[in-house]
Each structure stands twice: as structure tokens, then as C-alpha cells.
Scaffold this motif. Sequence first.
Motif, short mmCIF file in Angstrom:
data_model
loop_
_atom_site.label_atom_id
_atom_site.label_comp_id
_atom_site.label_asym_id
_atom_site.label_seq_id
_atom_site.Cartn_x
_atom_site.Cartn_y
_atom_site.Cartn_z
N PHE A 1 0.83 -1.20 0.00
CA PHE A 1 0.00 0.00 0.00
C PHE A 1 0.87 1.26 0.00
O PHE A 1 0.54 2.26 -0.64
N PHE A 2 1.99 1.21 0.73
CA PHE A 2 2.91 2.35 0.74
C PHE A 2 3.46 2.61 -0.67
O PHE A 2 3.52 3.75 -1.13
N LYS A 3 3.83 1.54 -1.35
CA LYS A 3 4.34 1.70 -2.71
C LYS A 3 3.26 2.27 -3.63
O LYS A 3 3.53 3.11 -4.50
N LEU A 4 2.02 1.83 -3.41
CA LEU A 4 0.92 2.26 -4.27
C LEU A 4 0.62 3.74 -4.12
O LEU A 4 0.49 4.45 -5.12
N PHE A 5 0.52 4.23 -2.88
CA PHE A 5 0.16 5.65 -2.78
C PHE A 5 1.33 6.56 -3.12
O PHE A 5 1.15 7.71 -3.53
N ILE A 6 2.57 6.05 -2.99
CA ILE A 6 3.72 6.85 -3.45
C ILE A 6 3.71 6.95 -4.97
O ILE A 6 3.96 8.02 -5.54
N ARG A 7 3.39 5.84 -5.65
CA ARG A 7 3.30 5.87 -7.10
C ARG A 7 2.14 6.75 -7.56
O ARG A 7 2.24 7.49 -8.55
N ASN A 8 1.03 6.68 -6.84
CA ASN A 8 -0.13 7.51 -7.18
C ASN A 8 0.21 9.00 -7.06
O ASN A 8 -0.29 9.83 -7.82
N THR A 9 1.07 9.30 -6.11
CA THR A 9 1.44 10.70 -5.88
C THR A 9 2.04 11.33 -7.13
O THR A 9 1.79 12.50 -7.44
N PHE A 10 2.83 10.57 -7.86
CA PHE A 10 3.56 11.13 -8.99
C PHE A 10 2.94 10.78 -10.35
O PHE A 10 3.59 10.91 -11.38
N ARG A 11 1.68 10.37 -10.35
CA ARG A 11 1.01 10.10 -11.62
C ARG A 11 0.72 11.41 -12.35
O ARG A 11 0.78 11.47 -13.57
N GLN A 12 0.38 12.44 -11.60
CA GLN A 12 0.21 13.77 -12.17
C GLN A 12 1.39 14.62 -11.70
O GLN A 12 1.32 15.34 -10.70
N LYS A 13 2.50 14.52 -12.39
CA LYS A 13 3.76 15.11 -11.92
C LYS A 13 3.67 16.63 -11.76
O LYS A 13 4.14 17.19 -10.77
N LEU A 14 3.08 17.30 -12.74
CA LEU A 14 3.02 18.77 -12.68
C LEU A 14 2.16 19.22 -11.51
O LEU A 14 2.56 20.11 -10.75
N ARG A 15 0.98 18.60 -11.35
CA ARG A 15 0.10 18.97 -10.25
C ARG A 15 0.77 18.72 -8.90
O ARG A 15 0.71 19.56 -8.01
N THR A 16 1.38 17.55 -8.78
CA THR A 16 2.06 17.23 -7.51
C THR A 16 3.21 18.19 -7.24
O THR A 16 3.37 18.67 -6.11
N THR A 17 3.99 18.50 -8.28
CA THR A 17 5.12 19.41 -8.10
C THR A 17 4.67 20.78 -7.64
O THR A 17 5.25 21.37 -6.72
N LEU A 18 3.62 21.30 -8.27
CA LEU A 18 3.11 22.62 -7.89
C LEU A 18 2.54 22.61 -6.48
O LEU A 18 2.71 23.57 -5.72
N THR A 19 1.85 21.53 -6.12
CA THR A 19 1.29 21.43 -4.77
C THR A 19 2.40 21.35 -3.72
O THR A 19 2.33 22.01 -2.69
N VAL A 20 3.42 20.54 -3.99
CA VAL A 20 4.55 20.43 -3.08
C VAL A 20 5.26 21.78 -2.96
O VAL A 20 5.65 22.20 -1.86
N PHE A 21 5.42 22.46 -4.08
CA PHE A 21 6.06 23.78 -4.07
C PHE A 21 5.25 24.76 -3.22
O PHE A 21 5.81 25.52 -2.41
N GLY A 22 3.93 24.74 -3.40
CA GLY A 22 3.08 25.63 -2.60
C GLY A 22 3.17 25.32 -1.12
O GLY A 22 3.22 26.22 -0.28
N MET A 23 3.20 24.02 -0.80
CA MET A 23 3.32 23.61 0.60
C MET A 23 4.66 24.05 1.18
O MET A 23 4.75 24.52 2.32
N ALA A 24 5.72 23.90 0.39
CA ALA A 24 7.06 24.31 0.84
C ALA A 24 7.12 25.80 1.12
O ALA A 24 7.67 26.24 2.13
N VAL A 25 6.55 26.59 0.22
CA VAL A 25 6.53 28.05 0.41
C VAL A 25 5.73 28.42 1.66
O VAL A 25 6.13 29.30 2.44
#
Length: 386
Positions: free
Chosen positions: A3-27
Amino acid sequence: MEFFKLFIRNTFRQKLRTTLTVFGMAVAILAFCLLDTVVEAWYVGVNSASPNRLVSRNSVSLIFSLPLSYRSRIQTVPGVDHVVYANWFGGVFIDERHFFPRIAVGPENYFDVFPEFLVPKDELKAFWKQRNACIAGRRTAERFGWKTGDTITLTGNIYPGEWNFVLSGVYTGATKTTDETVFFFHWDYLDEALKQKMPARAGQVGWYVIQVRNPADAGQISESVDALFKNSSAETLTETEKAFQAGFLSMTEAIVIAVRIVSYVVIGVILIVLVNTMAMTSRERTPEYAILKTMGFGSKHLWFLIAGESVFISMLGAVCGMALAYPVANIFSSNTGSLLPVFQIHFWKLICLCTSISFGIGIVSALLPIWSAGRVRIAEALRHLG
């Protein structure tokens, strides 16, 4: 583990969306860390105040002075070890942008009452020997490139004229929370000039610092000191150093409240962003959730997948934000000068606070998608087009 592998893979299925969300969270986490540190830096004087020091000032206002003759009378109060005095000088170095605290101090045991200011013995001895000598904090000396023996000229505003000082020493702080920006010089040097130019203002000090033998007696000693000058032309208000610092900062309390509100708003904004991201993700994967249900996976498995992905994105952004906090704080500190003399991010507080906030944001962001995934029917979900 799967399950850990699955949700980690799911996280990066939409790379641009995830990257922007992570960036926003970091800021957001970075901004929260800096704003929280600004509030702490604002109150560093209050938090580091000594419990065995009292401050006695004019009861009307700090801008009104007290006679020098009060010192000998305060010294007679039982429980008092040392009495020193100081005067706020003000003045301008180059221009108003080059601010640092400038204080006239005396007598020669002044630095004994403030052990947090570490001055080399030879430099301290030279300071008390020369009338126009001065001692500067390490940060101020480094800021302007001062070295021992340099002549420093201040233009007076409270006390008009050109004032020339010779740097005889540089002090360092005993702890990381010690203010290393203050500029000290002789009260006698100031008083001698006033006797010639403005005799009416001579023989006056801004406040007295009283070192008490037992901090538990601070209240009683304060009352005794104030009673000495009751009904005089210059009554005193004596309080602990912490209360004195807090009273001084109360004038800027609205600014601190505004900073705190902004830090909470930043967290609220990123919470909304992450909720929207997870809601979009949940809608896109509705058919997948139906297939998983068909294969025998229960609601708790879906909850774990959705919450795990949300928390993972949130924590990933938090790690990036915390990693940026220290270098950005160093840059921020170097540009604040004497406005925030102690600007330091506390490592363990940063880890605990930001981790808790990020985990909470991740869980809260997953609640709506979890509720939606749990109530959807398999047939409806299979017909869902995203």
C-alpha cells in the motif's frame, strides 16, 4: 508495504500537479517558519531577561529622566547588590538606515551586572580609562567593518552636535539569544558635554538597573525603591527587567498580532490548495476505487490510500520548506540589521511544529475525498468519467 508503494506511485502520476502542490506547501511552511521566528525574535529581550535585575525609571514615562543622586539612595535598600544606570542616546550614524542601539552607561561595574555581555578584560580596562571610548557588539562591528582604535562619529538628535568616539573593544554574547548590536559609551562623557552646553539636562540618567541578591525579593525591593521617592518631583516605577521589556514592546503589540494572523492565513491557504488537489485526484480515480471495491478491498483500504497520498504530499512539501528555512533565515537575518538582533530558528521546535502542522493539513485535506470515495456505489463509480 504494498500500500505504501501504491500511494507513493499515485502521488507522482500527475507530476506537474504534484510538483506545484509540493512547491506551494514548501513556500507556506517556509513563510510560517520565518513569521514565527520574527515573533520570537521580537520578544527575545523579554524571554532572556534576568530574574535578578530590576529596572527603575520615571513613573510618568521613559522619556523623562531621573536624578543621578537617586543611585546612592537605592543602594541602601536591603537586598540590593549593585545599582548601575544608563541613558538612551539616539543619534545618527551616516543616516537613519544605519540604526543600532546607542546607550551611555555607568559606573565602572556596569558590565558586572550584565554578565551576558562578554568583553575581553584588557579591552574593558581600556574602555573605562578613556573618556570618549566605546564598546560595540560583534554584529555591529562586523556590519560596519569597525576595528579597535577606529574613530566613530555620531550626529546627535536628542543631544545635538557631533560626537566622536574611539572603539576600545568589541563584546560578544554569552548565549545565542544575547543582543550583539548595542553601542555602549561613557555616561560621564555625555554628562560633561551637557554641563557645558545644556546644564539643565546634566546630572540626569534615563533609568537605573538594580541587581538584587535574591530574585524572590524582587517585589518587595521594587516597592521599597519606589517608596523612597514617593511624592518627589521625579517618582519612580520599579519593575522586573522582564516586565520592563514587555511594557516597552507593548507599544508594538498590534504589529506582532498582525504577523501571527498572517502566519495562520498562510497555513489556511495551503490547506485549501491541498484540499482542492486531493478532491481533483479523488474524482479522477473514482472508477479505480470502484474496481478495488469489486476486488474485495474495503473502505478502510481506500481511506488509507487517499490519506497516505495526501499526507505524503504534505510532508514532502514540509521537508522542502524546512530545508529552505535555514539559508533563507540567514539571508533575512543579515538584512534586518539591528531591527531583529537575534533572529534564530530553533531546530527541534521547527521540526515538531512544522511536522505536526503538515501532518494535520494532510489528514484534513483527505477527509472530503475519503467521504466521497466511501459513499460512492460501485455501479455509479464505474460509469464515472472523471
